[in-house]
Design a protein around this motif. Structure first.
Motif, short mmCIF file in Angstrom:
data_model
loop_
_atom_site.label_atom_id
_atom_site.label_comp_id
_atom_site.label_asym_id
_atom_site.label_seq_id
_atom_site.Cartn_x
_atom_site.Cartn_y
_atom_site.Cartn_z
N LEU A 211 4.20 5.84 -5.24
CA LEU A 211 4.36 5.77 -6.53
C LEU A 211 3.42 6.79 -7.40
CD1 LEU A 211 5.67 4.98 -9.16
CD2 LEU A 211 3.97 2.77 -9.16
N LEU A 212 2.09 6.51 -6.87
CA LEU A 212 0.96 7.55 -7.60
C LEU A 212 1.26 8.79 -7.27
CD1 LEU A 212 -2.10 5.34 -6.73
CD2 LEU A 212 -1.20 5.81 -8.89
N THR A 213 1.80 9.28 -5.96
CA THR A 213 2.08 10.65 -5.44
C THR A 213 3.15 11.24 -6.44
OG1 THR A 213 1.56 10.08 -3.10
CG2 THR A 213 2.76 12.01 -3.49
N VAL A 214 4.25 10.30 -6.86
CA VAL A 214 5.17 10.92 -7.71
C VAL A 214 4.52 11.30 -8.96
CG1 VAL A 214 7.52 10.21 -8.78
CG2 VAL A 214 6.95 9.83 -6.41
N ALA B 26 5.49 11.84 -0.67
CA ALA B 26 5.66 10.37 -1.25
C ALA B 26 6.75 9.51 -0.16
CB ALA B 26 6.64 10.32 -2.61
N LEU B 27 7.68 10.37 0.70
CA LEU B 27 8.24 9.82 1.58
C LEU B 27 7.53 9.74 2.79
CD1 LEU B 27 11.75 12.16 1.01
CD2 LEU B 27 11.22 9.53 0.54
N SER B 28 6.64 10.64 2.75
CA SER B 28 5.54 10.42 4.23
C SER B 28 4.82 9.09 4.26
CB SER B 28 4.66 11.47 4.31
OG SER B 28 3.76 11.61 3.27
N GLN B 29 4.95 8.36 3.05
CA GLN B 29 4.13 7.02 2.97
C GLN B 29 4.90 6.03 3.83
OE1 GLN B 29 1.01 7.32 1.98
NE2 GLN B 29 1.51 9.37 1.48
N PHE B 30 6.10 6.01 3.91
CA PHE B 30 6.81 5.21 4.73
C PHE B 30 7.03 5.46 6.00
CE2 PHE B 30 8.18 5.45 0.16
CZ PHE B 30 7.92 4.14 -0.31
N GLY B 31 6.82 4.47 6.94
CA GLY B 31 6.88 4.71 8.33
C GLY B 31 7.86 5.36 9.03
N GLY B 32 9.25 4.94 8.53
CA GLY B 32 10.21 5.53 9.16
C GLY B 32 10.54 7.09 8.76
N LEU B 33 10.07 7.26 7.76
CA LEU B 33 10.33 8.77 7.22
C LEU B 33 9.15 9.62 7.36
CD1 LEU B 33 12.21 7.84 3.86
CD2 LEU B 33 13.18 8.73 5.94
N SER B 34 8.07 9.22 7.64
CA SER B 34 6.70 9.94 7.89
C SER B 34 6.98 11.06 8.79
CB SER B 34 5.77 9.12 8.13
OG SER B 34 5.84 8.50 9.43
N ARG B 35 7.46 10.77 9.86
CA ARG B 35 7.74 11.87 10.95
C ARG B 35 8.49 13.00 10.59
NH1 ARG B 35 8.44 8.90 16.86
NH2 ARG B 35 6.48 7.89 16.76
N LEU B 36 9.66 12.57 9.68
CA LEU B 36 10.45 13.58 9.09
C LEU B 36 9.99 14.50 8.09
CD1 LEU B 36 13.40 15.02 8.72
CD2 LEU B 36 13.99 12.85 7.06
N LYS C 9 0.95 -1.29 -0.13
CA LYS C 9 0.17 0.07 -0.01
C LYS C 9 0.70 1.19 0.02
CE LYS C 9 -3.56 2.34 2.43
NZ LYS C 9 -4.31 2.32 3.88
N ASN C 10 1.76 1.36 0.88
CA ASN C 10 2.69 2.46 0.79
C ASN C 10 3.48 2.64 -0.16
OD1 ASN C 10 1.79 2.80 3.58
ND2 ASN C 10 3.75 1.81 4.54
N GLU C 11 4.16 1.70 -0.79
CA GLU C 11 4.99 1.68 -2.14
C GLU C 11 3.81 2.22 -3.22
OE1 GLU C 11 4.64 -0.61 -0.24
OE2 GLU C 11 6.94 -1.30 0.64
N LEU C 12 2.70 1.76 -3.49
CA LEU C 12 1.98 2.17 -4.57
C LEU C 12 1.61 3.50 -4.27
CD1 LEU C 12 -0.29 -1.11 -4.79
CD2 LEU C 12 1.62 -0.13 -6.15
N THR C 13 1.04 3.99 -3.14
CA THR C 13 0.71 5.33 -2.66
C THR C 13 1.83 6.23 -2.94
OG1 THR C 13 -0.70 4.68 -0.92
CG2 THR C 13 -0.19 6.94 -1.01
#
Length: 256
Positions: free
Chosen positions: A17-20, A77-87, A11-15
């Motif tokens: 990709l669509l965001t990009v 797009a980076l915010s879709q990944f848990g480790g980078l969402s806060r940043l 889900k996160n990767e597809l979201t």
């Protein structure tokens, strides 16, 4: 079922990709819209003709807005990944993005970008101006985010980093007037009669303005000026004026 499972697992990767993809499409649409809007504004205000000031600012503004859309899209797009969402969320929700840009301004790319903004605001050069930068002379063709494109007299393109333009010495022949002065220099040997040379030069067709510019131990430097001309004709007309001056001096018996 397989499609649902695949979407759930990625889900996160597809979201992202669509965001990009959406960001790229949005950037293209906005760029085209700004380009169309700019030409419509120019047509309404300046009779179907972009002034150098407006053209320079519109081009730079379009690219700056497009860059901002791409940066924000990548952060989303980076915010879709848990480790980078806060940043990413912190950068978007606070002034950290601006602080990051200022913090990295010493880096070459961002330094050129900031210099480009300053050049666009102050406008020591504009699209179509005839300029000389570090012994390179040409016509300004474009002012981009990181560098300025100058078309040389031989048709070649010179790419000058914006930071060097902002920090260096820039000679602009057409910042006030669209025409440039036609002037050449001549050196005479010490034994040649300078008064007779001036008289011979002033008899040329035009007539030109001939003056003594410098007296040195190894000779006398004269300047010969003849009106104003379009910048594109400068090299050819200077060559013609030098040839005319040489013939006049020879005709007066001052040169062998």
């Amino acid at each position: 079922m397989l499609a649902t499972t695949f979407f759930s697992d990625h889900k996160n990767e597809l979201t992202a990709l669509l965001t990009v993809v959406g960001t790229i499409l949005l950037a293209i649409v906005v760029d085209r819209a700004l380009l169309h809007r700019g030409h419509r504004l120019a047509s309404a205000v300046v009779r179907d003709e972009l002034t150098p000031v407006l053209d320079t600012r519109l081009r730079f503004l379009r690219r700056l807005i497009t860059l901002s859309i791409v940066v924000v899209g990548l952060l989303l797009a980076l915010s879709q990944f848990g480790g980078l969402s806060r940043l990413a969320a912190g950068l978007l929700a606070s002034g950290a993005l601006f602080a990051a840009i200022i913090g990295f301004a010493a880096r070459q790319t961002l330094a050129n970008l900031i210099a480009g903004v300053m050049l666009t605001i102050t406008q020591p050069l504009r699209i179509g101006d005839r300029v000389t930068v570090e012994d390179e002379t040409g016509t300004v063709e474009d002012v981009r985010l990181n560098y300025t494109v100058v078309r040389g007299g031989d048709g070649g393109r010179i790419f000058i980093p914006n930071e060097r333009l902002a920090a260096g010495i820039l000679h602009n022949d057409t910042i006030v007037e669209p025409l440039v002065g036609l002037e050449v220099e001549l050196w005479l040997a010490p034994a040649i009669d300078a008064d007779a040379a001036l008289a011979a030069l002033r008899d040329l067709e035009g007539p030109p303005i001939a003056r003594i510019a410098e007296i040195a131990a190894d000779g006398v430097r004269l300047t010969v000026a003849r009106g104003t001309i379009p910048p594109a004709d400068r090299a050819a007309r200077e060559s013609e004026l030098r040839a005319d001056a040489l013939r006049a001096l020879r005709g007066a018996g001052l040169l062998a």
